[in-house]
Design a protein around this motif. Structure first.
Motif, PDB file in Angstrom:
ATOM      1  N   SER A  98       0.835  -1.197   0.000  1.00  0.00           N
ATOM      2  CA  SER A  98       0.000   0.000   0.000  1.00  0.00           C
ATOM      3  C   SER A  98       0.875   1.254   0.000  1.00  0.00           C
ATOM      4  CB  SER A  98      -0.915   0.015   1.230  1.00  0.00           C
ATOM      5  OG  SER A  98      -1.649  -1.166   1.310  1.00  0.00           O
ATOM      6  N   TRP A  99       1.889   1.264   0.872  1.00  0.00           N
ATOM      7  CA  TRP A  99       2.717   2.453   1.011  1.00  0.00           C
ATOM      8  C   TRP A  99       3.543   2.702  -0.245  1.00  0.00           C
ATOM      9  CZ3 TRP A  99       2.278   6.714   3.215  1.00  0.00           C
ATOM     10  CH2 TRP A  99       3.361   7.592   3.315  1.00  0.00           C
TER      11      TRP A  99
ATOM     12  N   GLY B  63       2.910   1.742  -3.320  1.00  0.00           N
ATOM     13  CA  GLY B  63       2.032   2.182  -4.404  1.00  0.00           C
ATOM     14  C   GLY B  63       1.656   3.642  -4.241  1.00  0.00           C
ATOM     15  N   PHE B  64       1.418   4.037  -3.001  1.00  0.00           N
ATOM     16  CA  PHE B  64       1.053   5.428  -2.701  1.00  0.00           C
ATOM     17  C   PHE B  64       2.182   6.368  -3.100  1.00  0.00           C
ATOM     18  CE2 PHE B  64       0.894   9.105   0.066  1.00  0.00           C
ATOM     19  CZ  PHE B  64      -0.437   9.482   0.012  1.00  0.00           C
TER      20      PHE B  64
ATOM     21  N   ARG C 114       4.722   5.831  -5.119  1.00  0.00           N
ATOM     22  CA  ARG C 114       4.991   5.808  -6.569  1.00  0.00           C
ATOM     23  C   ARG C 114       3.999   6.713  -7.304  1.00  0.00           C
ATOM     24  NH1 ARG C 114       3.538   0.749  -8.242  1.00  0.00           N
ATOM     25  NH2 ARG C 114       4.980  -0.127  -6.716  1.00  0.00           N
ATOM     26  N   GLU C 115       2.730   6.594  -6.940  1.00  0.00           N
ATOM     27  CA  GLU C 115       1.700   7.372  -7.619  1.00  0.00           C
ATOM     28  C   GLU C 115       1.856   8.863  -7.303  1.00  0.00           C
ATOM     29  OE1 GLU C 115      -0.130   6.409 -10.515  1.00  0.00           O
ATOM     30  OE2 GLU C 115      -0.260   4.668  -9.192  1.00  0.00           O
ATOM     31  N   ARG C 116       2.212   9.156  -6.063  1.00  0.00           N
ATOM     32  CA  ARG C 116       2.376  10.560  -5.659  1.00  0.00           C
ATOM     33  C   ARG C 116       3.532  11.203  -6.432  1.00  0.00           C
ATOM     34  NH1 ARG C 116       4.217  11.293   0.300  1.00  0.00           N
ATOM     35  NH2 ARG C 116       6.153  10.696  -0.730  1.00  0.00           N
TER      36      ARG C 116
ATOM     37  N   THR D  50       4.724  10.291  -9.391  1.00  0.00           N
ATOM     38  CA  THR D  50       4.327  10.464 -10.798  1.00  0.00           C
ATOM     39  C   THR D  50       3.456  11.689 -10.956  1.00  0.00           C
ATOM     40  OG1 THR D  50       4.168   8.053 -10.768  1.00  0.00           O
ATOM     41  CG2 THR D  50       3.474   9.170 -12.775  1.00  0.00           C
ATOM     42  N   LEU D  51       2.524  11.849 -10.047  1.00  0.00           N
ATOM     43  CA  LEU D  51       1.594  12.970 -10.115  1.00  0.00           C
ATOM     44  C   LEU D  51       2.337  14.298  -9.958  1.00  0.00           C
ATOM     45  CD1 LEU D  51      -1.412  13.649 -10.382  1.00  0.00           C
ATOM     46  CD2 LEU D  51      -1.580  13.584  -7.900  1.00  0.00           C
TER      47      LEU D  51
ATOM     48  N   LEU E  49       4.205  15.112 -13.172  1.00  0.00           N
ATOM     49  CA  LEU E  49       3.308  15.561 -14.242  1.00  0.00           C
ATOM     50  C   LEU E  49       2.823  16.979 -13.989  1.00  0.00           C
ATOM     51  CD1 LEU E  49       1.088  12.432 -14.953  1.00  0.00           C
ATOM     52  CD2 LEU E  49       2.555  13.622 -16.575  1.00  0.00           C
TER      53      LEU E  49
ATOM     54  N   GLN F 227       5.491  19.535 -14.609  1.00  0.00           N
ATOM     55  CA  GLN F 227       5.675  19.712 -16.057  1.00  0.00           C
ATOM     56  C   GLN F 227       4.640  20.683 -16.607  1.00  0.00           C
ATOM     57  OE1 GLN F 227       5.450  15.854 -17.799  1.00  0.00           O
ATOM     58  NE2 GLN F 227       7.570  15.328 -17.290  1.00  0.00           N
ATOM     59  N   ARG F 228       3.426  20.543 -16.136  1.00  0.00           N
ATOM     60  CA  ARG F 228       2.344  21.382 -16.609  1.00  0.00           C
ATOM     61  C   ARG F 228       2.576  22.848 -16.249  1.00  0.00           C
ATOM     62  NH1 ARG F 228      -3.356  19.699 -17.584  1.00  0.00           N
ATOM     63  NH2 ARG F 228      -4.134  21.147 -16.061  1.00  0.00           N
TER      64      ARG F 228
ATOM     65  N   ARG G  72       5.231  24.362 -18.338  1.00  0.00           N
ATOM     66  CA  ARG G  72       4.895  24.617 -19.737  1.00  0.00           C
ATOM     67  C   ARG G  72       3.976  25.846 -19.897  1.00  0.00           C
ATOM     68  NH1 ARG G  72       2.294  19.728 -22.421  1.00  0.00           N
ATOM     69  NH2 ARG G  72       3.937  18.619 -21.377  1.00  0.00           N
TER      70      ARG G  72
END
Lengths: 56, 145, 242
Positions: free
Chosen positions: A32-33, A35-36, A38-40, A42-43, A46, A49-50, A53
């Protein structure tokens, strides 16, 4: 103390039961930790980057 | 709102249908879902010889006899109405005791004796410390066998 | 702007659940520690089963959790299907691996109890078989989520499976009353009160509460992860379109 671990002759059944349950619960926590996090990450990447830009 | 309503009824209807279907199916299979037969079942249904099935009930008090060779055991399984003699050559589970639940798998021989190839102990739903069990037995409030 | 509205609800979930998380973590740690201490050191051995009875302190709470989690998933799936609640599907998805883990723990610890007590690791009686089906339902549910590229369709298919499988929950519960089984009938949740001595019931209930808090903590983290994953997906799609 040895008597405690002996479990009245049922050590081979009692301790694996507790062990398997504990192992599963620990594995769930780790998964759980991880995955949390990793997703955080990535977010965050992203979203940064936004914002980078946008001004251009 | 109406679409949500419709979906709600659809799900409820589906679940009701599924419930009825499952109930009907389980009812149809109920004989096969029985894990064991009681001595009364066996007396009523006249099980033929050489048909393997499981016989369940209580180990009759004072019926357990250990064979001289130390391996074989014979006892009677009772449901308080009927009782069947069981012969078993093998090691018994730790919960095997007189007055306790037991399930034996095997077949009836020509003499109506159940030749068991496997004996499993059945536990009841009661959990208590030994002192409490002793106290209950002493005071006459013992509900078990 | 449409996507902003969509995130409003998950954002509230994240805020509220984050506040709840430390409490869940603390409660599960304390309750499981106390439950283990009472179960292993204080509770007496059973008059019939001796020390092997201690297995129930992990077996029964795991069993309750796997049924509780599945019921929760079914309710969440219905909510997702009917009202299109944006977090419901994700909550169910986040719960499934936890429920599958508890189901496996139940089967394993039950087997380890059955060998010395019943005299067998496994029998195909109604209780054990319906429990194995519960495990397969969890696996099938998780597989369905992976089987579709479109999360919307995956969620719908998985939700339907969760609802169909929900009929198994009462079957598990009442299997020991409806049919002759090797498995014993209910000791705690029965009409005329528990048939288990309070010296054993108290550690059992404390462990069960601890497991519930554990599930609460873990499912918060996992649902938040799913919410972020969905955000990542929308951002990537926006990037591709831009």
């Amino acid at each position: 103390m040895t008597e405690f671990f002996h479990m009245g002759g049922y050590a081979a059944f009692v301790w694996p039961s507790f062990g398997i349950t504990a192992a599963i619960m620990i594995a769930i926590v780790i998964d759980s930790w991880r995955g949390f996090v990793r997703e955080r990450d990535t977010l965050d990447k992203l979203q940064s980057q936004r914002t980078k830009r946008k001004p251009s | 709102m109406t679409r949500k309503r419709r979906r709600l009824y659809l799900v409820l209807f589906g679940m009701a249908l599924l419930g009825v279907a499952t109930a009907l199916m389980l009812n149809a299979f109920s004989d096969n879902l029985v894990f064991f037969h009681s001595p009364t079942d066996v007396a009523a249904k006249s099980f033929e010889q050489d048909r393997r099935f499981r016989l369940g009930g209580l180990v009759e008090e004072d019926s357990v006899i250990k064979a001289d060779d130390g391996i074989g055991t014979s006892f009677r399984i009772t449901d308080n109405d009927n009782a069947i003699k069981v012969v078993f050559n093998g090691s018994l589970p730790d919960l095997f005791r007189e007055g306790q639940g037991v399930v034996a798998e095997g077949k009836l021989d020509a003499n109506g004796v159940f030749q068991a190839s496997e004996v499993l102990a059945k536990h009841d739903e009661n959990y208590m410390p030994p002192e409490v069990a002793d106290a209950l037995k002493k005071s006459g409030n013992w509900k078990g066998e | 702007m449409v996507s902003l509205h969509k995130f409003a609800n998950p954002a509230r979930f994240v805020r509220m659940s984050s506040a709840l998380l430390p409490w869940m973590v603390g409660m599960s740690a304390v309750l499981i520690t106390v439950g283990l201490y009472l179960g292993l050191f204080v509770a007496p051995p059973d008059y019939q089963q001796g020390e092997s009875m201690r297995i129930i302190f992990v077996h029964v709470p795991s069993a309750w959790m796997s049924m509780f989690i599945y019921s929760g998933m079914a309710i969440a799936s219905a909510t997702g299907l009917i009202w299109k609640h944006p977090v419901a599907d994700l909550l169910a998805k986040a719960s499934a691996p936890v429920g599958a883990g508890f189901t496996f723990a139940t089967l394993a610890s039950g087997s380890l109890w059955g060998q010395p007590m019943w005299g067998t690791w496994w029998v195909w009686d109604a209780r054990l078989t319906s429990y194995l089906i519960l495990f397969f339902l969890y696996i099938g549910y998780m597989a369905l989520w992976e089987a579709f590229d479109d999360p919307q369709r995956a969620g719908k298919a998985a939700a339907i499976l969760a609802l169909v499988g929900a009929v198994n929950v009462p079957i598990i519960k009442f299997s020991v009353d409806w049919w002759n089984t090797l498995h014993q009938p209910a000791s705690v949740m029965k009409m005329d009160g528990p048939a288990i001595d309070s010296s054993m019931l108290v550690p059992l209930l404390i462990m069960a509460l601890g497991f519930t808090a554990f599930y609460g903590a873990v499912v918060i983290v996992r649902t938040q992860r799913e919410i972020m994953a969905r955000k990542v997906r929308t951002l990537r799609m926006a990037q591709v379109q831009a």
